[in-house]
Design an enzyme around this catalytic site. Structure first.
Site, PDB file in Angstrom:
ATOM      1  N   ILE A 136      39.809  92.502 129.802  1.00 34.28           N
ATOM      2  CA  ILE A 136      40.022  91.981 128.446  1.00 34.28           C
ATOM      3  C   ILE A 136      39.513  90.553 128.304  1.00 34.28           C
ATOM      4  CG2 ILE A 136      41.724  91.582 126.637  1.00 34.28           C
ATOM      5  CD1 ILE A 136      41.309  94.528 127.408  1.00 34.28           C
ATOM      6  N   CYS A 165      45.745  79.630 124.704  1.00 29.87           N
ATOM      7  CA  CYS A 165      45.680  79.507 126.151  1.00 29.87           C
ATOM      8  C   CYS A 165      44.235  79.533 126.639  1.00 29.87           C
ATOM      9  CB  CYS A 165      46.467  80.644 126.811  1.00 29.87           C
ATOM     10  SG  CYS A 165      48.230  80.555 126.498  1.00 29.87           S
ATOM     11  N   LYS A 219      56.617  87.609 120.256  1.00 31.22           N
ATOM     12  CA  LYS A 219      55.832  86.495 119.717  1.00 31.22           C
ATOM     13  C   LYS A 219      54.557  86.990 119.048  1.00 31.22           C
ATOM     14  CE  LYS A 219      52.880  84.200 122.284  1.00 31.22           C
ATOM     15  NZ  LYS A 219      51.592  84.121 121.548  1.00 31.22           N
ATOM     16  N   ASN A 220      53.864  87.918 119.703  1.00 24.02           N
ATOM     17  CA  ASN A 220      52.577  88.372 119.193  1.00 24.02           C
ATOM     18  C   ASN A 220      52.703  89.235 117.950  1.00 24.02           C
ATOM     19  OD1 ASN A 220      51.233  87.000 121.199  1.00 24.02           O
ATOM     20  ND2 ASN A 220      51.023  88.776 122.533  1.00 24.02           N
ATOM     21  N   ARG A 228      45.785  80.705 117.544  1.00 25.78           N
ATOM     22  CA  ARG A 228      44.821  81.495 116.775  1.00 25.78           C
ATOM     23  C   ARG A 228      45.347  81.917 115.404  1.00 25.78           C
ATOM     24  NH1 ARG A 228      40.616  82.914 119.650  1.00 25.78           N
ATOM     25  NH2 ARG A 228      40.121  84.813 118.489  1.00 25.78           N
ATOM     26  N   ASP A 248      48.426  90.949 129.373  1.00 24.61           N
ATOM     27  CA  ASP A 248      49.521  89.986 129.531  1.00 24.61           C
ATOM     28  C   ASP A 248      50.571  90.445 130.534  1.00 24.61           C
ATOM     29  OD1 ASP A 248      48.501  88.076 127.797  1.00 24.61           O
ATOM     30  OD2 ASP A 248      49.378  89.027 126.040  1.00 24.61           O
TER      31      ASP A 248
END
Length: 457
Positions: free
Chosen positions: A338, A128, A33-34, A104, A316
């Site tokens: 982070i 999120c 996804k990222n 974003r 993540d």
């Protein structure tokens, strides 16, 4: 093409999970996804068609495709996971405020739109609820490249007579800011140097796609990326990398349930740091021709983990690991460096029987930028503790799989709402989990969940 779900859409269903079953079998990892969402934005840099493969059918992708269509893109699915995008002209450089706070991605569209039409209006980002994640780095870099920026309450207006190269040093190796500057620099006049840049696999995947489109991008030592701008880019075909977060999620599920799961398509180099920590706590893996198989090698024991930028332990990967550590003997320490607000999900885990204590102190091997700032960014996880099923509400995407994993480990049944967050980033989670033995079903929102069957049924 409109998104399958409106940006503000809620849950379509809940999950009901009966825990206690070891997960055994094989699953295919989806595209990242990222990475995919940024590749989709990059297609705006050319008026020629681009084809992307290994595109996951998830809510987040549908929302981004909806954004592109609003700007004038023509979108065609060629098969289940291959999509063709062509934007011969920008129909409207103002993206609807309906997308404000959704994710974003809109902020990354500024560079491509400035190159195509010289101006843009994009809503401020969201996503999120895991921390502030400001866009100051993004805007400062674009200003240095010649963009005029006016910040409004819910949107950003940008315009330029032409972007030019600049030397931008990021205060922190932000993935989003690095990607934003890359998208702006590839067609800017002159050379752009990004110092202290992020070098995550998803960033490299974007660079490889841009290179196929005709960009000149060098990744040098010490987190330095040098971009020599070109006048135009052309269409290209590209296959996205597999989702390393999904790989780690199913790895944690295999070890936590004392099962054995083969994650087809997983790449060892993308999860090398995760594999080391998994082995330290008692998990094991075997690299195969098609992927990586995960299982438990011994009794799980406590370990210390500190999240960091790549090649460190990915933030993540933190949430499923915490659930795994509830089943490990001893006291484990997880230090989040982070995001300042990423342990909120642990409250519901404690209600299920976990023993997780949060601290504002840097409990990792080194201090971090959140030291002495009153953020609960360290966790001590004591175990093993038996978990008991309950009613869970997912607060964000990555906590979502942690709750699913907790329910798979717990005794009895759990119901999970907030599933829209999980389905933002995981493709067919129910189908994949069922295929490896999970007792999971979807329930309509208005149907009460039934109690778990007694042991032995």
């Amino acid at each position: 093409m409109a998104p399958l779900l409106a940006p503000s859409a809620g849950d379509r269903h809940r999950y009901r999970i009966v825990g206690g079953q070891p997960l055994v079998g094989s699953v295919e990892v989806s595209g990242a996804k990222n990475s995919v969402t940024k590749l989709l934005v990059a297609t705006l840099l050319t008026d020629e068609p681009c084809t992307l493969a290994r595109v996951p059918r998830i809510v987040e992708v549908d929302v981004v495709l909806g954004m592109l269509a609003e700007l004038g893109a023509q979108v065609e699915w060629l098969d289940d996971h291959r999509v063709r995008i062509a934007t011969p002209r920008i129909a409207d450089a103002s993206l609807s405020e309906a997308y404000s706070g959704v994710n974003r991605i809109p902020i990354l569209m500024m560079g491509p739109l400035l190159h195509r039409v010289g101006e843009a209006v994009v809503p401020l980002p969201g996503g999120c609820r895991i921390g502030k994640r400001p866009v100051d780095f993004h805007l400062a870099g674009l200003r240095a490249m010649g963009a005029e920026i006016v910040e409004q309450l819910r949107s950003v207006q940008v315009k330029t007579l032409g972007l030019h190269g600049a030397h931008v040093e990021l205060p922190f190796p932000s993935v989003g800011a690095t990607e934003n500057l890359l998208l702006a620099a590839v067609r800017a006049k002159g050379t752009t140097v990004i110092s202290n840049a992020a070098v995550e696999p998803e960033v490299i995947d974007l660079i490889l796609f841009l290179q196929q489109m005709g960009a000149l991008v060098d990744v040098e030592v010490d987190r330095t990326i040098v971009v020599q701008g070109v006048e135009r880019l052309h269409g290209a075909d590209h296959t996205a990398i597999p989702d390393r977060i999904e790989v780690a999620s199913f790895a944690a599920a295999a070890v936590a349930t004392n099962g054995r799961v083969d994650v087809q398509g997983a790449h060892q180099e993308h999860v090398a740091t995760f594999l080391n920590h998994l082995r330290r706590l008692g998990g094991e893996f075997k690299v195969t021709d098609g992927g990586i198989t995960f299982y438990r090698a011994r009794e799980l024991t406590a370990t210390h983990v500190q999240t960091d930028v790549h090649p460190g332990y990915m933030t993540d990967w933190q949430q499923p690991l915490v659930v795994l550590l509830t089943q490990a003997r001893g006291a484990s320490v997880v230090h989040e460096t982070i995001y300042e607000d990423r342990f909120g999900y642990t409250r519901q885990l404690n209600e299920m029987g976990a023993s997780i204590a949060l601290s504002t102190t840097c409990l990792g091997g080194k201090g971090c930028r959140f030291a002495a700032r009153d953020f609960e960014h360290s966790a001590v996880v004591s175990g093993p503790t038996p978990l008991v099923g309950g009613d869970l509400e997912i607060p964000d995407l990555r906590a979502g799989f942690a709750y699913v994993l907790a329910a798979l480990v717990a005794g009895g049944a759990s119901t999970i709402s907030g599933t829209r967050f999980l389905e933002r980033g995981y493709e067919d989670p129910v189908g994949k989990l069922r295929s490896i033995g999970a007792l999971i079903e979807t329930l309509p929102l208005d149907v009460p969940a039934q109690p778990a069957p007694p042991p032995g049924d």
